[in-house]
Enzyme design. Structure first.
Site, mmCIF file in Angstrom:
data_model
loop_
_atom_site.group_PDB
_atom_site.id
_atom_site.type_symbol
_atom_site.label_atom_id
_atom_site.label_comp_id
_atom_site.label_asym_id
_atom_site.label_seq_id
_atom_site.Cartn_x
_atom_site.Cartn_y
_atom_site.Cartn_z
ATOM 1 N N THR A 115 0.844 -1.209 0.000
ATOM 2 C CA THR A 115 0.000 0.000 0.000
ATOM 3 C C THR A 115 0.874 1.252 0.000
ATOM 4 O O THR A 115 1.937 1.257 0.620
ATOM 5 C CB THR A 115 -0.878 0.001 1.272
ATOM 6 O OG1 THR A 115 -1.690 -1.169 1.254
ATOM 7 C CG2 THR A 115 -1.780 1.221 1.348
ATOM 8 N N GLY A 116 0.384 2.301 -0.653
ATOM 9 C CA GLY A 116 1.085 3.591 -0.579
ATOM 10 C C GLY A 116 1.363 4.161 -1.949
ATOM 11 O O GLY A 116 1.068 3.538 -2.979
ATOM 12 N N ASP A 147 6.354 -3.897 -1.516
ATOM 13 C CA ASP A 147 5.717 -2.845 -0.719
ATOM 14 C C ASP A 147 6.716 -1.719 -0.455
ATOM 15 O O ASP A 147 7.933 -1.899 -0.599
ATOM 16 C CB ASP A 147 5.209 -3.436 0.612
ATOM 17 C CG ASP A 147 4.162 -2.532 1.284
ATOM 18 O OD1 ASP A 147 3.837 -1.465 0.731
ATOM 19 O OD2 ASP A 147 3.683 -2.910 2.363
ATOM 20 N N GLY A 180 0.531 4.569 6.031
ATOM 21 C CA GLY A 180 -0.783 4.516 5.393
ATOM 22 C C GLY A 180 -1.784 3.681 6.171
ATOM 23 O O GLY A 180 -2.913 3.475 5.719
ATOM 24 N N GLU A 219 -0.008 -5.834 5.996
ATOM 25 C CA GLU A 219 1.328 -5.858 5.373
ATOM 26 C C GLU A 219 2.207 -6.892 6.061
ATOM 27 O O GLU A 219 2.950 -7.635 5.419
ATOM 28 C CB GLU A 219 1.957 -4.467 5.456
ATOM 29 C CG GLU A 219 1.238 -3.470 4.534
ATOM 30 C CD GLU A 219 1.652 -2.027 4.726
ATOM 31 O OE1 GLU A 219 2.349 -1.727 5.701
ATOM 32 O OE2 GLU A 219 1.253 -1.200 3.895
HETATM 33 C C1 5RP Z 1 1.409 1.853 4.289
HETATM 34 C C2 5RP Z 1 2.886 1.739 4.280
HETATM 35 C C3 5RP Z 1 3.607 2.346 3.134
HETATM 36 O O1 5RP Z 1 4.394 1.378 2.540
HETATM 37 C C4 5RP Z 1 4.468 3.456 3.631
HETATM 38 O O2 5RP Z 1 3.657 4.376 4.346
HETATM 39 C C5 5RP Z 1 5.179 4.177 2.500
HETATM 40 O O3 5RP Z 1 4.269 4.871 1.729
HETATM 41 P P1 5RP Z 1 4.706 5.738 0.481
HETATM 42 O O4 5RP Z 1 5.124 4.797 -0.592
HETATM 43 O O5 5RP Z 1 3.462 6.509 0.131
HETATM 44 O O6 5RP Z 1 5.825 6.648 0.921
HETATM 45 O O7 5RP Z 1 3.497 1.179 5.139
HETATM 46 O O8 5RP Z 1 0.865 1.347 5.466
#
Ligand code: 5RP
Length: 261
Positions: free
Chosen positions: A69-70, A123, A139, A145
């Site tokens: 996610t993200g 991820d 996120g 995850e």
């Molecule tokens: C979501 C996460 C994401 O991997 C983390 O927040 C990184 O996000 P981004 O790619 O938007 O910087 O752990 O729970």
């Protein structure tokens, strides 16, 4: 009209001064832009995108993969759909948001229970140290995850270079908590030395809440992960030290850098 001077207790800035500040600011922005172009500095989104692109080499046609996610993973989903259309059998998703994006892109999403062991999990991360211990959960998807990472042979972490740090903890550490245990867990986390803050108005995909621990300097991520996992009411903590990434792909101005764990 001269707007300079004191009017009662308030001060009105002269119009000429406002214009001059605005012009200086605008000219600084133009200079910064030229500097960035001259050095060919990449936009942060571009850095995420080249990291996501490099992760495609780990995707085996016909496999079922885990997808996180993200914003960095969003690039990965889009690139997977664009460069390898229909090539994977299916994906297991760590959040409702990623599921929606994958389905929009024509990627089949299945439940982990129907997938068995996954070859890879792709991820992002909020921080990584050089041992590939991660802070995740910015996120809010940390629990799913963790589950998918545990079910995967290889965890491919993708990020822009700013995520690599010497010591974890500048990014507030997310902890998913059963709602009725909020105060109980808050007290216990406070005892670990940080400053837990309730992420108000936020509910995880599992119906729980998040406490973000600010002000930690995490010297021993393994120990802290175990300590937090012992607290009654904690669902999971966004420290990935027991199950770190296997490969960290960082996008930066100089291109892509890979660190293997
Ligand atoms: C979501 C996460 C994401 O991997 C983390 O927040 C990184 O996000 P981004 O790619 O938007 O910087 O752990 O729970």
């Amino acid at each position: 009209m001269n707007t300079a001077g004191a009017l009662g207790n308030s001060y009105v800035m002269p119009a000429g001064l406002i214009d001059s500040i605005a012009m200086t600011f605008a000219s600084s922005l133009v200079k910064m832009r030229r500097f960035a172009d001259w050095y060919q500095l990449m936009h942060p989104e571009e850095k995420k995108k080249i990291a996501a692109l490099a992760a495609l080499e780990y995707v085996k046609p016909g496999s079922i993969i885990g997808i996180g996610t993200g914003s960095t993973v969003n690039h990965f989903i889009d690139l997977l759909a664009e460069k390898m259309p229909g090539e994977i059998e299916a994906a297991v998703s760590s959040s409702e948001a990623s599921t929606e994006r994958m389905q929009q892109q024509g990627i089949r999403v299945i439940e982990l229970n129907d997938a068995g062991r996954l070859s890879i999990y792709v991820d992002g991360a909020d921080e990584s140290n050089h041992q590939l211990h991660l802070i995740k959960g910015g996120g809010g998807a940390l629990t799913r995850e963790k589950i998918i990472a545990a079910a995967s042979d290889q965890f491919i972490c993708i990020a822009d270079e700013s995520k690599l740090v010497d010591t974890l903890g500048k990014f507030p550490l997310p902890v998913e908590v059963i709602p009725m245990a909020r105060n109980l867990v808050w007290q216990a986390l406070k005892g670990l030395g940080g400053n837990p803050v309730w992420r108000e108005e936020y509910v995880t995909d599992n119906g729980n809440i998040i406490l973000d621990i600010h002000g930690l300097r995490i010297e021993n991520a393994l120990e802290l992960e175990d300590q937090i996992n012992q607290i009654t009411g904690v669902v999971s903590v966004g420290l990935f030290a027991r199950r770190p990434a296997n490969v960290l792909i960082l996008g930066g101005d100089g291109g892509v850098q890979k660190i293997e764990g």
